[in-house]
Motif scaffolding. Structure first.
Motif, short mmCIF file in Angstrom:
data_model
loop_
_atom_site.label_atom_id
_atom_site.label_comp_id
_atom_site.label_asym_id
_atom_site.label_seq_id
_atom_site.Cartn_x
_atom_site.Cartn_y
_atom_site.Cartn_z
N LEU A 86 0.86 -1.17 0.00
CA LEU A 86 0.00 0.00 0.00
C LEU A 86 0.90 1.22 0.00
CD1 LEU A 86 -2.81 1.33 0.35
CD2 LEU A 86 -2.48 1.09 2.82
N LEU A 145 -10.29 -2.46 -0.88
CA LEU A 145 -9.61 -1.42 -0.12
C LEU A 145 -10.65 -0.36 0.24
CD1 LEU A 145 -6.53 -0.99 -2.46
CD2 LEU A 145 -6.69 -2.42 -0.45
N VAL A 191 -1.15 0.81 -5.38
CA VAL A 191 -0.94 -0.48 -4.74
C VAL A 191 -0.09 -1.37 -5.65
CG1 VAL A 191 -2.12 -2.56 -3.90
CG2 VAL A 191 -3.17 -0.33 -3.57
#
Length: 145
Positions: free
Chosen positions: A10, A69, A118
């Motif tokens: 991340l 996410l 990501v």
């Protein structure tokens, strides 16, 4: 059967809608892969351009198709605010092995509200046929009885 470890890097986000009116928001991300859930640190005061640079590892088995996410804004008073979410198909990482850091659209109420960066890496699990005969049981033997 696809099994192994999915490593999620991340990196950060940009262009997020700021949910705080008086201050910069304090975003964090909840990463969900099937029933596994992980939470990033809070990027305190980073507003709509947070960076995390954190890595999370999920155990993957057959049938896992997406990584979710959910970006939230940490609030000291009241409930945290929902900023937006991204869904990432993970099938490509099974065949490629890794996907470099990529921007994914963040949406809220089906409207674009920023991007999240990501990177993904998949490591297949080695199938093992180890039996009990190879296990150590703390040195037990016939003289222990």
């Amino acid at each position: 059967m696809t099994r192994g470890k999915l490593e999620v890097l991340l990196v950060g986000a940009k262009g997020l809608d700021n949910t705080d009116f008086f201050n910069n928001m304090d975003p964090y991300v909840v990463l969900t892969c099937r029933s596994q859930e992980k939470k990033s640190s809070v990027a305190a005061g980073k507003g709509s351009e947070p960076e995390w640079n954190e890595t999370f590892v999920f155990s993957i088995s057959e049938g896992v198709e997406e990584l979710f996410l959910k970006i939230m804004d940490s609030d000291s008073v009241g409930e945290d605010d929902f900023v937006g979410e991204a869904k990432i198909a993970i099938e490509p990482v099974f065949s490629e092995g890794s996907i470099p850091t990529t921007c994914y659209n963040v949406v809220k109420d089906e409207e674009y509200c920023g991007e999240i960066r990501v990177g993904l890496t998949f490591t297949p699990e080695e199938y093992s046929e180890r039996g009990c005969e190879e296990e150590s049981f703390g040195g037990w033997n016939e003289s222990s009885y």
